[in-house]
Design an enzyme around this catalytic site. Structure first.
Site, short mmCIF file in Angstrom:
data_model
loop_
_atom_site.label_atom_id
_atom_site.label_comp_id
_atom_site.label_asym_id
_atom_site.label_seq_id
_atom_site.Cartn_x
_atom_site.Cartn_y
_atom_site.Cartn_z
N PRO A 105 -3.12 0.00 2.65
CG PRO A 105 -3.47 -0.42 4.90
CD PRO A 105 -2.79 -0.99 3.69
CD GLU A 106 -3.16 3.78 -2.14
OE1 GLU A 106 -3.56 4.89 -2.54
OE2 GLU A 106 -3.05 2.80 -2.89
CE LYS A 136 1.12 5.17 0.81
NZ LYS A 136 1.32 4.03 -0.12
CG HIS A 156 -3.51 -12.58 10.98
ND1 HIS A 156 -2.36 -13.24 10.57
CD2 HIS A 156 -4.55 -13.25 10.43
CE1 HIS A 156 -2.70 -14.25 9.79
NE2 HIS A 156 -4.01 -14.29 9.69
NE ARG A 188 0.65 -9.47 1.59
CZ ARG A 188 0.75 -9.04 0.33
NH1 ARG A 188 -0.25 -8.31 -0.19
NH2 ARG A 188 1.81 -9.31 -0.40
CE LYS A 205 13.12 14.10 -11.37
NZ LYS A 205 13.55 15.50 -11.42
NE ARG A 251 2.98 0.61 -6.34
CZ ARG A 251 4.22 1.05 -6.22
NH1 ARG A 251 4.88 1.48 -7.30
NH2 ARG A 251 4.82 1.09 -5.04
#
Length: 273
Positions: free
Chosen positions: A2-3, A57, A91, A110, A151, A260
């Protein structure tokens, strides 16, 4: 995972049922999530939920007895139901029950989320170190350009860094870079001011659209009303490896960047030589 749009969707879904309510009990079935669940949560009987908010988040319940920080982790979701409506499943780790019989249920296969108590969320170490909100006025092209100087990190990793800007997770970073026509491996220091203007604009657009669509459901995330997020139906590159780009027909590629999976169109998002 979830973002930001998924957490914002969760906030908007549960707020009407919790704002102004009195906590009857918080039932903790699993003591250890990402971190140990705060013991203080089981002693909040009588606390009034005076406001709900989101920072990055984190979903925050502001009460008369301190604040509750909730993070959905990798696979968490929140649901609203009536007390005794449905037995807790394997869960279902935490239930917040109000005096009028509403239940905020936290499900997390999880177990990588968190439920923490703090006196003041704004002063908690998890919150104080965060960068600006992407949909706020403080997230500007000038800000992003200034932070990108010197950067050498890939631009995808740069915009996913919560010190730079919060809530731009993997899905939305891939989608934003596609819309901005930027290769995910472009060094952040090589961004031009014009590219920063475009990137900030599309990040805001992508996240706002995802919130309207109820977030993105790829596996575990569901909205508080049990419905999936519908933004997955309009993804341009994320999860579309070996499929044709909707803009030019070139085959979408995938590459691991910063541990990722990253998805991009090699034609629309050319890496300058």
């Amino acid at each position: 995972m979830p973002e930001l749009p998924e957490v914002e969707t969760s906030l908007r879904g549960v707020e009407p049922y919790l704002h102004g309510k009195i906590i009857k009990q918080i039932v903790v079935r699993t003591q250890k999530l990402r971190w140990a669940v705060s013991d203080e949560l089981q002693h909040m009987q009588g606390a009034k939920i005076v406001a709900l908010s989101r920072r990055a988040k984190y979903l925050i319940l502001h009460t008369t007895q301190g604040d509750i920080l909730i993070h959905l982790g990798m696979s968490g979701s929140l649901g609203i139901l009536q007390e005794n409506q449905q037995p807790a499943g394997k869960h279902d780790h935490v239930d917040l029950i109000t005096q009028d019989g509403m239940v905020l249920r936290y499900n997390d296969p999880r177990k990588f989320g968190c439920w923490l108590w703090t006196k003041n969320a704004e002063q908690h170490e998890l919150i104080t170190r965060l960068g600006p909100e992407p949909l706020s006025e403080s997230f500007t092209a000038a800000y992003l350009f200034a932070r990108s100087r010197n950067k050498t990190v890939a631009v995808k990793n740069f915009i996913m860094n919560n010190d730079i800007v919060v809530g731009v997770g993997n899905i939305y970073a891939c989608e934003s870079l596609f819309m901005a026509e930027l290769h995910p491996e472009l060094a952040a220091q090589n961004l031009t001011e014009k590219q920063c203007e475009r990137l900030v604009k599309v990040i805001k657009e992508v996240l706002a659209k995802a919130i309207i669509q109820g977030g993105t459901t790829l596996k575990d995330f569901i909205q508080p009303d049990g419905k999936p997020g519908y933004f997955a139906q309009v993804l341009q590159v994320y999860g579309r490896k070996d499929e044709a780009c909707n803009d030019c027909g070139t085959i979408i590629e995938a590459k691991v960047i910063g541990q990722r999976n990253s998805y991009f169109c090699p034609h629309c998002q050319m890496l300058p030589r």
